[in-house]
Scaffold this motif. Structure first.
Motif, PDB file in Angstrom:
ATOM      1  N   ASP A 304       5.429  21.242  -3.014  1.00 38.33           N
ATOM      2  CA  ASP A 304       5.824  22.406  -3.966  1.00 38.33           C
ATOM      3  C   ASP A 304       4.520  23.188  -3.992  1.00 38.33           C
ATOM      4  O   ASP A 304       3.545  22.630  -4.281  1.00 38.33           O
ATOM      5  CB  ASP A 304       6.191  21.940  -5.399  1.00 38.33           C
ATOM      6  N   VAL A 305       4.750  24.545  -3.606  1.00 39.41           N
ATOM      7  CA  VAL A 305       3.615  25.350  -3.757  1.00 39.41           C
ATOM      8  C   VAL A 305       3.033  25.581  -5.197  1.00 39.41           C
ATOM      9  O   VAL A 305       3.918  26.182  -5.985  1.00 39.41           O
ATOM     10  CB  VAL A 305       3.999  26.775  -3.006  1.00 39.41           C
ATOM     11  N   GLY A 306       1.729  25.649  -5.189  1.00 42.07           N
ATOM     12  CA  GLY A 306       1.441  25.872  -6.724  1.00 42.07           C
ATOM     13  C   GLY A 306       1.002  27.522  -6.882  1.00 42.07           C
ATOM     14  O   GLY A 306       1.411  28.230  -5.970  1.00 42.07           O
ATOM     15  N   GLN A 307       0.485  27.686  -8.117  1.00 44.30           N
ATOM     16  CA  GLN A 307       0.172  29.072  -8.365  1.00 44.30           C
ATOM     17  C   GLN A 307      -1.153  29.693  -8.389  1.00 44.30           C
ATOM     18  O   GLN A 307      -1.551  29.959  -7.050  1.00 44.30           O
ATOM     19  CB  GLN A 307       0.775  29.312  -9.753  1.00 44.30           C
ATOM     20  N   ASN A 308      -2.211  29.045  -8.938  1.00 49.02           N
ATOM     21  CA  ASN A 308      -3.422  29.340  -8.802  1.00 49.02           C
ATOM     22  C   ASN A 308      -4.560  28.167  -8.469  1.00 49.02           C
ATOM     23  O   ASN A 308      -5.606  28.403  -8.248  1.00 49.02           O
ATOM     24  CB  ASN A 308      -4.055  30.148 -10.030  1.00 49.02           C
ATOM     25  N   ASP A 309      -4.094  26.971  -8.816  1.00 48.37           N
ATOM     26  CA  ASP A 309      -4.698  25.967  -8.696  1.00 48.37           C
ATOM     27  C   ASP A 309      -4.534  24.543  -7.694  1.00 48.37           C
ATOM     28  O   ASP A 309      -5.563  24.017  -6.953  1.00 48.37           O
ATOM     29  CB  ASP A 309      -5.228  25.271 -10.154  1.00 48.37           C
ATOM     30  N   ILE A 310      -3.089  24.288  -7.935  1.00 45.63           N
ATOM     31  CA  ILE A 310      -2.734  22.689  -7.375  1.00 45.63           C
ATOM     32  C   ILE A 310      -1.649  23.153  -6.517  1.00 45.63           C
ATOM     33  O   ILE A 310      -0.564  23.608  -6.742  1.00 45.63           O
ATOM     34  CB  ILE A 310      -2.683  21.931  -8.497  1.00 45.63           C
ATOM     35  N   GLU A 311      -1.930  22.448  -5.227  1.00 43.12           N
ATOM     36  CA  GLU A 311      -0.790  22.080  -4.284  1.00 43.12           C
ATOM     37  C   GLU A 311      -0.331  20.637  -4.398  1.00 43.12           C
ATOM     38  O   GLU A 311      -1.175  19.806  -4.411  1.00 43.12           O
ATOM     39  CB  GLU A 311      -1.144  22.528  -2.857  1.00 43.12           C
ATOM     40  N   GLU A 312       1.065  20.506  -4.274  1.00 40.70           N
ATOM     41  CA  GLU A 312       1.642  19.159  -4.581  1.00 40.70           C
ATOM     42  C   GLU A 312       2.648  18.409  -3.341  1.00 40.70           C
ATOM     43  O   GLU A 312       3.246  19.220  -2.975  1.00 40.70           O
ATOM     44  CB  GLU A 312       1.977  18.960  -5.933  1.00 40.70           C
ATOM     45  N   VAL A 313       2.603  17.076  -3.264  1.00 42.66           N
ATOM     46  CA  VAL A 313       3.540  16.365  -2.649  1.00 42.66           C
ATOM     47  C   VAL A 313       4.250  15.648  -3.411  1.00 42.66           C
ATOM     48  O   VAL A 313       3.671  14.583  -4.137  1.00 42.66           O
ATOM     49  CB  VAL A 313       3.180  15.757  -1.436  1.00 42.66           C
ATOM     50  N   ASN A 314       5.480  15.605  -3.480  1.00 42.15           N
ATOM     51  CA  ASN A 314       6.578  14.808  -4.430  1.00 42.15           C
ATOM     52  C   ASN A 314       7.377  14.011  -3.612  1.00 42.15           C
ATOM     53  O   ASN A 314       8.096  14.310  -2.801  1.00 42.15           O
ATOM     54  CB  ASN A 314       7.126  15.687  -5.440  1.00 42.15           C
ATOM     55  N   LEU A 315       7.585  12.848  -4.430  1.00 37.75           N
ATOM     56  CA  LEU A 315       8.871  11.841  -3.947  1.00 37.75           C
ATOM     57  C   LEU A 315       9.890  11.895  -4.968  1.00 37.75           C
ATOM     58  O   LEU A 315       9.592  12.054  -6.000  1.00 37.75           O
ATOM     59  CB  LEU A 315       8.478  10.432  -3.820  1.00 37.75           C
TER      60      LEU A 315
END
Length: 585
Positions: A304-315
């Motif tokens: 999921d693409v973050g906005q200004n700070d965090i990029e993430e991978v989810n199960l």
């Protein structure tokens, strides 16, 4: 209380200001939420260009029943078929005339709309069914809409089913026997479209939608020129009455949906609800780009693409809420009124699922989801999730990462420090090998797009030389083999005996070494050796066949240093012995 500038001409003193009375967060803004930097791992691979001349390739998979080709969606509307044995490309399907005109800010400018995803039906070889996600003009009513009265959507997302007709399953140009629209969704802004399509191991079709665009999952002010359309007080991603910000799960063979064109599986988490969309499988996403299913375990992994700070991978879990816009990654998110939002130290409340790994914007700007590696040619990458970032600083310096769920590492590339292009997508072929897609501009125009294969170097360890592919050049035709050679103990110069050989598909041709049967010369352009401090050195080696011996035996003739990591050794003079090799400069 809401104060709004209703002026339609120019800029006012209160420029689209919205003030919502609320209690100020107790946490502090985190200037550097994840201080640790991503390190390069010891997986040293290469990027082998398969084909070029595309525009903005964003997804690539094999078609059921066709292991010879890779199918690639191009943002400008073309579905390419790439011959993996020689890189030749043809257009299987051209959807460009369906798309909304691209270029959100004018001709040849950035855009997130277009041909964004496709999926072959699991029985495609028999039924010819293909599904696509396209951004199209909103010139008629859609199945789902959050657009208020007297406002117009920027475009709409269209999910189509195509029944293709072929003389055979690998015919170059498809004939469309039938097409139909499954569902349509109005989009408030041009960005955050997501667009991934995949069939799960359950035979259901999963569809990813972003939150509708703009900033903070609230409105369209993130980009100048976007329409001012609110997303509601809670935002689209937390509003399960509409599909935006969610992952849907549908049965394209069914008909119990409201429009009668697809089915809603009885075991969907919200099936039967009168207030929540029955099609939703999971929600709370900003711009899920991309997701994939592990071919062994069936795990659903979503970036999921973050906005200004965090990029993430989810199960992904059925019914799971992944938190946007209450949180970004595992951090509490503060929308910060009409200014740029940020993450804070405030505790996150609610039953929200955190990512398995995450990184901040010291490392990149937008995550690009990939695949769990299940191929056979890169043993050190087995079970790793391979993904990337579009560009670290926004100038085409894309990155490639991998993780097993504990930490993120960056792939160490043999001939370059970084990919050297905008990373726009990933692909997986029928054998589980992975591909990286990108272009030189970051926009859906021109023809700088290319497809690269992640290929393994040969590796020498514990007396065994593993060569992932050798092209055998012989009079009767060429073949490709995966081989293992064992070093002959005490030999000087070092000799190797062939102990295993496995014939490979033509798609592995040109990935690594060559053996000329007539001259007896085995050329291995890249051999990785792990050093005592876990760094990696890469060499080019030439071996010569020794005739007359009972086993295929090769003698090492030349080794040349190609690249080292951390440990630097200067090779001088005529010869130097290292790790059992006899090095000739």
């Amino acid at each position: 209380m809401i104060l709004r500038n209703e002026s339609s001409q120019g800029y006012a003193v209160l420029d689209d200001l919205i003030i919502v009375t609320s209690q100020a967060p107790t946490g502090q803004r985190l200037e550097n939420p994840i201080p640790a930097l991503i390190q390069k791992g010891t997986n040293r691979l290469r990027l082998k260009q398969i084909t070029d001349g595309l525009t903005a390739p964003n997804w690539a998979v094999a078609a059921p029943g066709d292991s010879q080709h890779l199918y690639v969606s191009d943002q400008n509307g073309k579905l390419w078929r790439i011959d993996l044995s020689n890189g030749d490309k043809t257009i299987l399907l051209d959807l460009s005339d369906r798309l909304v005109p691209l270029g959100a800010f004018g001709v040849n400018t950035f855009d997130e709309r277009g041909f964004l995803g496709f999926a072959f039906h699991p029985q495609y070889a028999e039924n010819g069914l293909l599904y696509t996600y396209t951004s199209e003009p909103a010139d008629e009513a859609s199945d789902f809409s959050t657009i208020p009265e007297n406002s117009a959507p920027d475009h709409r997302s269209v999910i189509r089913e195509w029944r293709l007709s072929f003389a055979d399953s690998i015919q170059d140009q498809a004939t469309v026997a039938e097409e139909r629209v499954l569902l349509t969704v109005d989009q408030p802004q041009f960005n955050h479209n997501a667009g991934g399509l995949n069939f799960g191991p359950d035979g259901m079709l999963y569809i990813a939608f972003g939150d509708g665009g703009g900033a903070d999952d609230r409105d369209g002010q993130e980009f100048s020129g976007s329409p001012m359309i609110e997303h509601g007080m809670a935002g689209n991603a937390q509003n399960n009455a509409n599909p935006l910000g969610s992952l849907l799960r549908i049965d394209p063979m069914g008909n119990n949906a409201a429009n009668g064109k697809y089915g809603i599986p009885a075991d969907n988490p919200f099936t039967g609800s009168e207030t929540e969309l029955n099609e939703i499988y999971a929600y709370g996403f900003r711009n899920p780009f991309r997701f994939s299913f592990d071919t062994v375990t069936g795990l659903l992994v979503l970036a999921d693409v973050g906005q200004n700070d965090i990029e993430e991978v989810n199960l992904i879990q059925a019914g799971g809420n992944y938190g946007w816009s209450s949180k970004e990654g595992s951090f509490r998110f503060d929308s910060n009124g009409n200014d740029a939002g940020f993450v804070t130290s405030e505790p996150v409340s609610g039953n929200l699922i955190d990512p398995v790994v995450q990184y901040d914007h010291d490392e990149g700007t937008a995550i690009i989801g990939g695949f769990i590696y299940r191929g056979e040619s890169i043993s050190t990458l087995q079970q790793s999730y391979v993904f990337g970032d579009v560009a670290r600083r926004g100038n085409g310096d894309g990155r490639i990462f991998y993780t097993r769920g504990a930490e993120i590492l960056e792939l160490d590339l043999t001939l370059r420090d970084t990919p050297g292009f905008w990373v726009l997508g990933f692909g997986q072929d029928a054998t589980g090998e992975l591909y990286v897609l990108g272009n030189a501009t970051g926009i859906p125009f021109e023809t700088t797009g290319a497809v690269y294969k992640l290929v393994s170097n040969a590796a020498f360890s514990a007396g065994t030389l593993n060569i992932p592919s050798i092209d055998l050049i012989q009079a009767g035709g060429n073949d490709t083999y995966r081989t293992r050679l064992q070093a002959v103990q005490g030999s000087q110069p070092l000799r190797f005996e062939l102990i295993q050989a496995e014939k490979l598909a033509e798609s592995f041709r040109g990935d690594n070494a060559t053996f000329d049967q007539e001259t007896g010369t085995l050329n291995i352009p890249f051999v990785n050796i792990s050093n005592a401090d876990n760094s990696v050195s890469t060499y080019s080696a030439e071996l010569k066949l020794i005739p007359g011996l009972p086993l295929l035996t090769f003698e090492l003739k030349q080794v040349i240093l190609i690249k080292q990591l951390q440990l630097v050794i200067e090779i001088t003079g005529l010869s130097k012995s290292l790790y059992g090799f006899h090095l000739l400069h």
